[in-house]
Design a protein around this motif. Structure first.
Motif, mmCIF file in Angstrom:
data_model
loop_
_atom_site.group_PDB
_atom_site.id
_atom_site.type_symbol
_atom_site.label_atom_id
_atom_site.label_comp_id
_atom_site.label_asym_id
_atom_site.label_seq_id
_atom_site.Cartn_x
_atom_site.Cartn_y
_atom_site.Cartn_z
ATOM 1 N N ILE A 111 43.226 36.136 23.939
ATOM 2 C CA ILE A 111 42.762 36.231 25.322
ATOM 3 C C ILE A 111 43.221 37.567 25.895
ATOM 4 O O ILE A 111 44.413 37.864 25.942
ATOM 5 C CB ILE A 111 43.322 35.077 26.171
ATOM 6 N N ALA A 112 42.256 38.375 26.307
ATOM 7 C CA ALA A 112 42.558 39.699 26.868
ATOM 8 C C ALA A 112 41.660 39.952 28.077
ATOM 9 O O ALA A 112 41.058 41.018 28.214
ATOM 10 C CB ALA A 112 42.367 40.778 25.809
ATOM 11 N N THR A 113 41.576 38.954 28.939
ATOM 12 C CA THR A 113 40.652 39.020 30.074
ATOM 13 C C THR A 113 41.210 39.779 31.270
ATOM 14 O O THR A 113 40.498 40.008 32.248
ATOM 15 C CB THR A 113 40.255 37.597 30.507
ATOM 16 N N GLY A 114 42.481 40.177 31.205
ATOM 17 C CA GLY A 114 43.045 41.062 32.216
ATOM 18 C C GLY A 114 43.304 40.414 33.563
ATOM 19 O O GLY A 114 43.351 39.194 33.713
ATOM 20 N N ALA A 115 43.477 41.253 34.548
ATOM 21 C CA ALA A 115 43.712 40.834 35.930
ATOM 22 C C ALA A 115 43.051 41.848 36.845
ATOM 23 O O ALA A 115 42.760 42.976 36.432
ATOM 24 C CB ALA A 115 45.210 40.745 36.224
ATOM 25 N N SER A 116 42.819 41.458 38.053
ATOM 26 C CA SER A 116 42.214 42.386 39.012
ATOM 27 C C SER A 116 43.077 42.475 40.254
ATOM 28 O O SER A 116 43.675 41.485 40.694
ATOM 29 C CB SER A 116 40.795 41.936 39.390
ATOM 30 N N ALA A 117 43.171 43.677 40.798
ATOM 31 C CA ALA A 117 43.948 43.881 42.017
ATOM 32 C C ALA A 117 43.250 43.215 43.194
ATOM 33 O O ALA A 117 42.017 43.168 43.265
ATOM 34 C CB ALA A 117 44.112 45.375 42.287
ATOM 35 N N ARG A 118 44.043 42.688 44.107
ATOM 36 C CA ARG A 118 43.488 42.194 45.361
ATOM 37 C C ARG A 118 43.301 43.383 46.289
ATOM 38 O O ARG A 118 44.197 44.210 46.441
ATOM 39 C CB ARG A 118 44.435 41.183 46.007
ATOM 40 N N TRP A 119 42.132 43.454 46.898
ATOM 41 C CA TRP A 119 41.823 44.562 47.792
ATOM 42 C C TRP A 119 41.729 44.073 49.227
ATOM 43 O O TRP A 119 41.673 42.863 49.486
ATOM 44 C CB TRP A 119 40.516 45.230 47.365
ATOM 45 N N GLY A 251 44.367 24.230 32.865
ATOM 46 C CA GLY A 251 44.451 22.873 32.334
ATOM 47 C C GLY A 251 44.507 22.807 30.824
ATOM 48 O O GLY A 251 44.704 21.720 30.258
ATOM 49 N N GLN A 252 44.338 23.951 30.165
ATOM 50 C CA GLN A 252 44.378 23.970 28.703
ATOM 51 C C GLN A 252 45.552 24.770 28.149
ATOM 52 O O GLN A 252 45.970 24.560 27.011
ATOM 53 C CB GLN A 252 43.071 24.543 28.145
ATOM 54 N N LEU A 253 46.071 25.692 28.946
ATOM 55 C CA LEU A 253 47.217 26.497 28.548
ATOM 56 C C LEU A 253 48.272 26.429 29.647
ATOM 57 O O LEU A 253 47.943 26.311 30.828
ATOM 58 C CB LEU A 253 46.808 27.962 28.350
ATOM 59 N N ARG A 254 49.523 26.536 29.267
ATOM 60 C CA ARG A 254 50.589 26.583 30.256
ATOM 61 C C ARG A 254 50.530 27.912 30.998
ATOM 62 O O ARG A 254 50.400 28.971 30.400
ATOM 63 C CB ARG A 254 51.950 26.426 29.588
ATOM 64 N N MET A 255 50.607 27.841 32.330
ATOM 65 C CA MET A 255 50.584 29.030 33.188
ATOM 66 C C MET A 255 51.674 28.912 34.235
ATOM 67 O O MET A 255 52.182 27.815 34.502
ATOM 68 C CB MET A 255 49.224 29.167 33.884
ATOM 69 N N ASP A 256 52.015 30.052 34.846
ATOM 70 C CA ASP A 256 52.963 29.986 35.955
ATOM 71 C C ASP A 256 52.203 29.666 37.234
ATOM 72 O O ASP A 256 50.979 29.470 37.218
ATOM 73 C CB ASP A 256 53.801 31.265 36.053
ATOM 74 N N LEU A 262 51.606 31.732 30.198
ATOM 75 C CA LEU A 262 52.970 31.774 29.691
ATOM 76 C C LEU A 262 52.961 31.920 28.170
ATOM 77 O O LEU A 262 52.210 31.221 27.488
ATOM 78 C CB LEU A 262 53.727 30.506 30.090
ATOM 79 N N VAL A 263 53.777 32.823 27.658
ATOM 80 C CA VAL A 263 53.875 33.044 26.214
ATOM 81 C C VAL A 263 55.323 32.896 25.785
ATOM 82 O O VAL A 263 56.253 32.995 26.596
ATOM 83 C CB VAL A 263 53.345 34.443 25.816
ATOM 84 N N ALA A 264 55.513 32.670 24.490
ATOM 85 C CA ALA A 264 56.864 32.551 23.945
ATOM 86 C C ALA A 264 57.571 33.898 24.052
ATOM 87 O O ALA A 264 56.937 34.956 23.979
ATOM 88 C CB ALA A 264 56.802 32.094 22.492
ATOM 89 N N GLN A 265 58.872 33.863 24.233
ATOM 90 C CA GLN A 265 59.645 35.094 24.379
ATOM 91 C C GLN A 265 59.474 35.982 23.142
ATOM 92 O O GLN A 265 59.596 35.536 22.011
ATOM 93 C CB GLN A 265 61.122 34.777 24.589
ATOM 94 N N GLY A 266 59.162 37.266 23.395
ATOM 95 C CA GLY A 266 58.987 38.213 22.300
ATOM 96 C C GLY A 266 57.731 37.981 21.487
ATOM 97 O O GLY A 266 57.612 38.451 20.350
ATOM 98 N N SER A 267 56.757 37.290 22.060
ATOM 99 C CA SER A 267 55.544 36.906 21.343
ATOM 100 C C SER A 267 54.354 36.924 22.290
ATOM 101 O O SER A 267 54.512 37.033 23.512
ATOM 102 C CB SER A 267 55.730 35.505 20.756
ATOM 103 N N THR A 268 53.164 36.824 21.726
ATOM 104 C CA THR A 268 51.960 36.626 22.541
ATOM 105 C C THR A 268 51.422 35.209 22.362
ATOM 106 O O THR A 268 50.359 34.881 22.867
ATOM 107 C CB THR A 268 50.853 37.637 22.156
ATOM 108 N N GLY A 269 52.171 34.379 21.631
ATOM 109 C CA GLY A 269 51.746 33.002 21.388
ATOM 110 C C GLY A 269 51.810 32.159 22.645
ATOM 111 O O GLY A 269 52.786 32.195 23.393
ATOM 112 N N THR A 270 50.754 31.395 22.884
ATOM 113 C CA THR A 270 50.662 30.533 24.062
ATOM 114 C C THR A 270 51.117 29.116 23.714
ATOM 115 O O THR A 270 51.623 28.861 22.621
ATOM 116 C CB THR A 270 49.214 30.489 24.581
ATOM 117 N N GLN A 282 49.053 37.967 30.971
ATOM 118 C CA GLN A 282 50.387 37.392 30.845
ATOM 119 C C GLN A 282 51.481 38.324 31.344
ATOM 120 O O GLN A 282 52.639 37.952 31.396
ATOM 121 C CB GLN A 282 50.662 36.981 29.387
ATOM 122 N N ASP A 283 51.112 39.535 31.733
ATOM 123 C CA ASP A 283 52.098 40.527 32.166
ATOM 124 C C ASP A 283 51.898 40.884 33.633
ATOM 125 O O ASP A 283 50.936 41.555 33.993
ATOM 126 C CB ASP A 283 51.972 41.786 31.306
#
Length: 327
Positions: A111-119, A251-256, A262-270, A282-283
């Motif tokens: 998953i690399a769908t990114g984020a967008s700034a709020r304007w 509802g399918q992946l853990r998120m904050d 949310l990914v495992a520490q030192g990993s990109t695994g969800t 995730q960043d």
């Protein structure tokens, strides 16, 4: 009949994270399929000059993204112009359905769908994007050495952006619509101790002023009495937050609580084995092209290792040769 395409590595999204993941997955002979989404290249396509990408003294955002896409394709990635509208991470292989109606399955998903700034939502703000309006002080602060800028916001991000900008700018206005900040006390203490920063309390930006090409100031409206005033600035940094593009995976992946995966520490695994997340999804700390690219590399390498230990998934997958439909 609905068209279906299967991939060992299915990459959803583009930008530095997605394209880097594609390059590494392709070079590992994993024949990745990359769904580029509505805005191939992501946020960098609305950026003008990029001067912090290693190896390039100066490159435009769109040019850098075009080069990344070209490289991903050259090493064997199938780039697809489609937008994923639905995913199912409960089945194996994983399923994604495009706006085109095409069904994509993957033994792994990156998953690399990114984020967008709020304007702020101002027409004048949009007009001066790339001409003095920015949402990233780390990216663009260097251009304002010895000049005057304004930051909009009241949280930690806004305060940190204002503090960072004092490394370059002669004067920084921090505009906040209330009479107190939401930022933590440590950041507030650093802010108030910095002589380059001036607070503009109880105010909101009503209009971005300019000469048709670049920003020359902002018109601010009092949130107390509605009165208008003008501040002369050379740049405006909007720091009111970002929205990760993760609603597909709710509802399918853990998120904050902000929607970042949310990914495992030192990993990109969800939280779902075989699903990896890279870049701004995730960043929420660094949000840089170079860190996103690094995470894209990590995700591809982790996907390769996952597949090496889960060959049964690939054997059970239907239509392993359906990539030919993309040619």
């Amino acid at each position: 009949m609905t068209e279906s395409v299967h991939a060992k590595v299915l990459i959803i999204g583009s930008g530095p994270a997605g394209y880097t993941a594609a390059v590494y997955a392709a070079r590992a002979a994993l024949d990745p399929v990359q769904i580029e989404g509505m805005q191939p290249g992501g946020q960098l396509t609305i950026t003008t000059d990029v001067e912090n990408w290693p190896g390039d003294i100066r490159v435009t955002g769109p040019e850098l993204m075009a080069r990344m896409a070209e490289q991903a394709k050259a090493v064997g990635t199938a780039l697809v112009s489609d937008m994923i509208m639905e995913v199912d991470l409960t089945q194996r292989p994983f399923l994604a359905v495009g706006d085109s109606g095409r069904r994509y399955t993957g033994d792994t998903i990156i998953i690399a769908t990114g984020a967008s700034a709020r304007w702020l939502g101002l027409e004048s703000e949009t007009r001066y994007l790339g001409g003095g309006v920015s949402a990233c002080a780390t990216c663009d602060g260097f251009f304002y050495r010895g000049r005057t800028v304004a930051v909009v916001g009241g949280g930690n991000t806004a305060v940190e952006e204002a503090l960072f900008l004092t490394n370059f700018a002669e004067k920084v206005y921090l505009i906040h619509r209330r009479d107190s900040l939401r930022a933590d006390r440590t950041n507030q203490a650093r802010l108030h101790a910095n002589p380059k920063i001036e607070m503009v309390w109880n105010a909101e930006v009503a209009e971005v002023l300019g000469n048709g090409k670049t920003v020359t100031g902002v018109a601010v409206r009092s949130t107390v009495d509605g009165g208008l005033s003008e501040i002369s600035v050379d740049g405006l940094f909007v720091a009111i937050g970002h929205d990760p593009a993760t609603s597909l995976f709710a509802g399918q992946l853990r998120m904050d609580d902000e929607g970042y995966i949310l990914v495992a520490q030192g990993s990109t695994g969800t939280s779902v084995p075989g699903v990896f997340a890279a870049g701004d999804v995730q960043d929420k700390v660094f949000r840089q092209a170079i860190t996103s690219a690094g995470m894209g590399c990590m995700a591809a390498l982790e996907a390769e290792r996952y597949l090496a230990g889960h060959n049964a998934h690939a054997i059970a997958a239907e239509g392993a040769d359906d990539r030919a439909l993309l040619v």
